[in-house]
Design a protein around this motif. Structure first.
Motif, PDB file in Angstrom:
ATOM      1  N   MET A 203       0.706  -1.226  -0.005  1.00 48.57           N
ATOM      2  CA  MET A 203       0.057  -0.079   0.166  1.00 48.57           C
ATOM      3  C   MET A 203       0.924   1.244   0.056  1.00 48.57           C
ATOM      4  SD  MET A 203      -3.010   1.383   2.829  1.00 48.57           S
ATOM      5  CE  MET A 203      -4.189   0.043   2.211  1.00 48.57           C
ATOM      6  N   SER A 204       0.743   2.204  -0.769  1.00 46.44           N
ATOM      7  CA  SER A 204       1.226   3.666  -0.739  1.00 46.44           C
ATOM      8  C   SER A 204       0.894   4.377   0.603  1.00 46.44           C
ATOM      9  CB  SER A 204       0.878   4.233  -2.035  1.00 46.44           C
ATOM     10  OG  SER A 204      -0.488   4.843  -1.914  1.00 46.44           O
ATOM     11  N   ALA A 205       2.057   5.117   0.942  1.00 51.08           N
ATOM     12  CA  ALA A 205       1.655   5.830   1.911  1.00 51.08           C
ATOM     13  C   ALA A 205       0.806   6.791   1.746  1.00 51.08           C
ATOM     14  CB  ALA A 205       3.142   6.754   2.142  1.00 51.08           C
ATOM     15  N   GLN A 206       0.422   7.386   0.898  1.00 50.68           N
ATOM     16  CA  GLN A 206      -0.588   8.346   0.371  1.00 50.68           C
ATOM     17  C   GLN A 206      -1.924   7.673   0.693  1.00 50.68           C
ATOM     18  OE1 GLN A 206      -0.478  11.606  -0.047  1.00 50.68           O
ATOM     19  NE2 GLN A 206      -2.592  11.703  -0.368  1.00 50.68           N
ATOM     20  N   ASP A 207      -2.026   6.493  -0.062  1.00 51.66           N
ATOM     21  CA  ASP A 207      -3.481   5.774   0.069  1.00 51.66           C
ATOM     22  C   ASP A 207      -3.611   5.506   1.599  1.00 51.66           C
ATOM     23  OD1 ASP A 207      -3.698   5.869  -2.412  1.00 51.66           O
ATOM     24  OD2 ASP A 207      -3.322   3.626  -2.891  1.00 51.66           O
ATOM     25  N   PHE A 208      -2.469   5.139   2.320  1.00 49.06           N
ATOM     26  CA  PHE A 208      -2.925   4.561   3.804  1.00 49.06           C
ATOM     27  C   PHE A 208      -3.416   6.132   4.511  1.00 49.06           C
ATOM     28  CE2 PHE A 208      -1.590   4.843   8.208  1.00 49.06           C
ATOM     29  CZ  PHE A 208      -2.029   3.588   8.720  1.00 49.06           C
ATOM     30  N   ALA A 209      -2.684   6.999   4.161  1.00 53.95           N
ATOM     31  CA  ALA A 209      -2.896   8.454   4.853  1.00 53.95           C
ATOM     32  C   ALA A 209      -4.483   8.869   4.747  1.00 53.95           C
ATOM     33  CB  ALA A 209      -2.018   9.496   4.376  1.00 53.95           C
ATOM     34  N   GLU A 210      -4.933   8.689   3.111  1.00 56.02           N
ATOM     35  CA  GLU A 210      -6.409   8.996   2.940  1.00 56.02           C
ATOM     36  C   GLU A 210      -7.116   8.121   3.614  1.00 56.02           C
ATOM     37  OE1 GLU A 210      -7.154  11.347  -0.222  1.00 56.02           O
ATOM     38  OE2 GLU A 210      -5.707  10.519  -1.566  1.00 56.02           O
ATOM     39  N   ILE A 211      -7.174   6.933   3.814  1.00 59.18           N
ATOM     40  CA  ILE A 211      -8.014   5.833   4.350  1.00 59.18           C
ATOM     41  C   ILE A 211      -7.800   6.240   5.867  1.00 59.18           C
ATOM     42  CG2 ILE A 211      -8.632   3.380   4.879  1.00 59.18           C
ATOM     43  CD1 ILE A 211      -7.373   2.855   2.323  1.00 59.18           C
ATOM     44  N   LEU A 212      -6.957   6.469   6.433  1.00 60.22           N
ATOM     45  CA  LEU A 212      -6.813   6.611   7.809  1.00 60.22           C
ATOM     46  C   LEU A 212      -7.669   8.008   8.129  1.00 60.22           C
ATOM     47  CD1 LEU A 212      -5.389   6.067  10.459  1.00 60.22           C
ATOM     48  CD2 LEU A 212      -3.642   7.776   9.990  1.00 60.22           C
ATOM     49  N   ASP A 213      -7.750   8.937   7.291  1.00 58.82           N
ATOM     50  CA  ASP A 213      -8.325  10.303   7.584  1.00 58.82           C
ATOM     51  C   ASP A 213      -9.781   9.832   7.606  1.00 58.82           C
ATOM     52  OD1 ASP A 213      -8.390  13.012   7.810  1.00 58.82           O
ATOM     53  OD2 ASP A 213      -8.639  13.476   5.578  1.00 58.82           O
ATOM     54  N   CYS A 214     -10.250   8.957   6.740  1.00 58.48           N
ATOM     55  CA  CYS A 214     -11.630   8.508   6.782  1.00 58.48           C
ATOM     56  C   CYS A 214     -12.155   7.708   8.065  1.00 58.48           C
ATOM     57  CB  CYS A 214     -12.118   7.642   5.524  1.00 58.48           C
ATOM     58  SG  CYS A 214     -11.769   8.520   3.938  1.00 58.48           S
ATOM     59  N   VAL A 215     -10.944   7.140   8.510  1.00 54.14           N
ATOM     60  CA  VAL A 215     -11.335   6.504  10.014  1.00 54.14           C
ATOM     61  C   VAL A 215     -11.396   7.288  11.028  1.00 54.14           C
ATOM     62  CG1 VAL A 215     -10.007   4.852  11.722  1.00 54.14           C
ATOM     63  CG2 VAL A 215      -9.787   4.294   9.266  1.00 54.14           C
ATOM     64  N   PHE A 216     -10.982   8.333  10.860  1.00 49.04           N
ATOM     65  CA  PHE A 216     -11.061   9.236  12.118  1.00 49.04           C
ATOM     66  C   PHE A 216     -12.240  10.289  11.892  1.00 49.04           C
ATOM     67  CE2 PHE A 216      -6.562   7.961  13.169  1.00 49.04           C
ATOM     68  CZ  PHE A 216      -6.941   7.414  14.367  1.00 49.04           C
ATOM     69  N   LYS A 217     -12.294  10.777  10.546  1.00 46.40           N
ATOM     70  CA  LYS A 217     -13.457  11.680  10.387  1.00 46.40           C
ATOM     71  C   LYS A 217     -15.041  11.019  10.092  1.00 46.40           C
ATOM     72  CE  LYS A 217     -10.089  15.175   8.757  1.00 46.40           C
ATOM     73  NZ  LYS A 217      -9.655  15.861   7.602  1.00 46.40           N
TER      74      LYS A 217
ATOM     75  N   GLN B  44     -15.277  -1.116   3.148  1.00 44.66           N
ATOM     76  CA  GLN B  44     -14.507  -2.312   3.955  1.00 44.66           C
ATOM     77  C   GLN B  44     -13.210  -1.700   4.206  1.00 44.66           C
ATOM     78  OE1 GLN B  44     -15.838  -5.229   5.012  1.00 44.66           O
ATOM     79  NE2 GLN B  44     -17.773  -4.064   4.289  1.00 44.66           N
ATOM     80  N   ALA B  45     -12.586  -1.098   3.450  1.00 45.28           N
ATOM     81  CA  ALA B  45     -11.210  -0.576   3.838  1.00 45.28           C
ATOM     82  C   ALA B  45     -11.095   0.194   5.148  1.00 45.28           C
ATOM     83  CB  ALA B  45     -10.464   0.213   2.506  1.00 45.28           C
ATOM     84  N   VAL B  46     -12.015   0.971   5.264  1.00 39.51           N
ATOM     85  CA  VAL B  46     -12.110   1.926   6.168  1.00 39.51           C
ATOM     86  C   VAL B  46     -12.268   1.038   7.727  1.00 39.51           C
ATOM     87  CG1 VAL B  46     -13.101   3.701   7.587  1.00 39.51           C
ATOM     88  CG2 VAL B  46     -12.602   4.211   5.207  1.00 39.51           C
ATOM     89  N   PHE B  47     -13.400   0.089   7.563  1.00 39.46           N
ATOM     90  CA  PHE B  47     -13.721  -0.919   8.453  1.00 39.46           C
ATOM     91  C   PHE B  47     -12.600  -1.541   8.909  1.00 39.46           C
ATOM     92  CE2 PHE B  47     -15.286  -4.879   9.913  1.00 39.46           C
ATOM     93  CZ  PHE B  47     -15.830  -4.466  11.016  1.00 39.46           C
ATOM     94  N   ARG B  48     -12.064  -2.220   8.019  1.00 35.41           N
ATOM     95  CA  ARG B  48     -10.712  -3.004   8.399  1.00 35.41           C
ATOM     96  C   ARG B  48      -9.782  -2.333   9.194  1.00 35.41           C
ATOM     97  NH1 ARG B  48     -11.951  -5.317   3.283  1.00 35.41           N
ATOM     98  NH2 ARG B  48     -10.508  -4.087   2.222  1.00 35.41           N
ATOM     99  N   LEU B  49      -9.342  -1.140   8.583  1.00 36.23           N
ATOM    100  CA  LEU B  49      -8.368  -0.260   9.156  1.00 36.23           C
ATOM    101  C   LEU B  49      -8.656   0.158  10.559  1.00 36.23           C
ATOM    102  CD1 LEU B  49      -5.436   1.094   9.203  1.00 36.23           C
ATOM    103  CD2 LEU B  49      -6.515   3.031   7.986  1.00 36.23           C
ATOM    104  N   ARG B  50     -10.020   0.533  10.770  1.00 41.59           N
ATOM    105  CA  ARG B  50     -10.315   0.616  12.158  1.00 41.59           C
ATOM    106  C   ARG B  50     -10.304  -0.459  13.182  1.00 41.59           C
ATOM    107  NH1 ARG B  50     -15.279   2.307  10.800  1.00 41.59           N
ATOM    108  NH2 ARG B  50     -14.765   4.702  10.622  1.00 41.59           N
TER     109      ARG B  50
END
Length: 238
Positions: free
Chosen positions: A162-176, A198-204
């Motif tokens: 996974m790219s660092a940018q993709d991770f940062a953007e999905i992480l942003d969705c986790v918290f917001k 699903q990506a947001v759910f799995r990361l959370r």
């Protein structure tokens, strides 16, 4: 042999360190020093609330860690179910009061123990804004734990491509937790709405599990309920 307690968490890092300290393992102090310094930010936050001079803060930080790593009282305080958070905060208060006492008497050797003070003398130098400092410690401890959990999950996902940018953007969705934001991010990284959800759910979920493991690592022989209680404490505003 009695059956193992099914509600007890597997051996944690601090549990293993407690055993090595009791066994006088020469490597145990280095390991405990490493663990304590992982949680240095809350200690600094507490000290900065009381002390304005950054040089004095740094001196107190260094002397604090040197002192606790060579005090039997610190190791003895690591009892089953007790958190490293509570032990560090308790010893930090004593360390700071010893520092104030040395100033009160016009010296900085800090050789005498606070335990030998008269109650009246101790009250005279008791910090009036300890509650504010404790709040800063609590908030910084929570942030430190969360950052560690996020960083661990970041490293896992980047190692899998996974790219660092993709991770940062999905992480942003986790918290917001914003539907519009999720749609925008999904479009940018090439996911449909369900894949993004699903990506947001799995990361959370992964961050939550990692955080739980990190919390367990700061407790001695914890049960699952004791880990739950510590997490509840972290999630509760001070």
């Amino acid at each position: 042999m009695p059956p193992e307690n099914p509600h007890r968490f597997p051996d944690t890092r601090i549990t293993l360190l407690k055993r090595s300290l009791n066994a006088a393992d020469p490597k145990s102090l280095d390991a405990l020093d490493e663990l304590c310094r992982l949680y240095e930010p809350p200690v600094l936050a507490w000290l900065r609330t009381h002390v304005a001079d950054p040089h004095a803060v740094e001196d107190l930080r260094q002397s604090f860690f040197v002192k606790i790593l060579h005090q039997e009282a610190f190791a003895a305080a690591l009892e089953p179910g007790v958190s490293l958070r509570a032990v560090l905060l308790g010893r930090l208060r004593y360390h700071y009061l010893d520092y104030l006492r040395s100033i009160h008497r016009g010296r900085r050797d800090q050789t005498d123990s606070l335990d030998s003070m008269e109650t009246g003398d101790r009250e005279k130098i008791e910090p009036s804004h300890t509650q504010t400092a404790d709040k800063e410690f609590h908030n910084q401890w929570r942030l430190t734990m969360l950052k560690a959990a996020v960083q661990a999950e970041r490293e896992k996902r980047l190692s899998k491509g996974m790219s660092a940018q993709d991770f940062a953007e999905i992480l942003d969705c986790v918290f917001k937790q914003n539907t519009a934001l999720q749609k925008d991010v999904a479009a940018r990284i090439g996911m449909d709405a369900e894949e993004m959800k699903q990506a947001v759910f799995r990361l959370r979920e992964a961050i939550g599990k990692t955080l739980r493991s990190l919390v367990a690592d700061t407790l001695v022989e914890p049960t699952e309920s004791e880990i739950d209680a510590e997490i509840d404490c972290l999630e509760t505003p001070y």
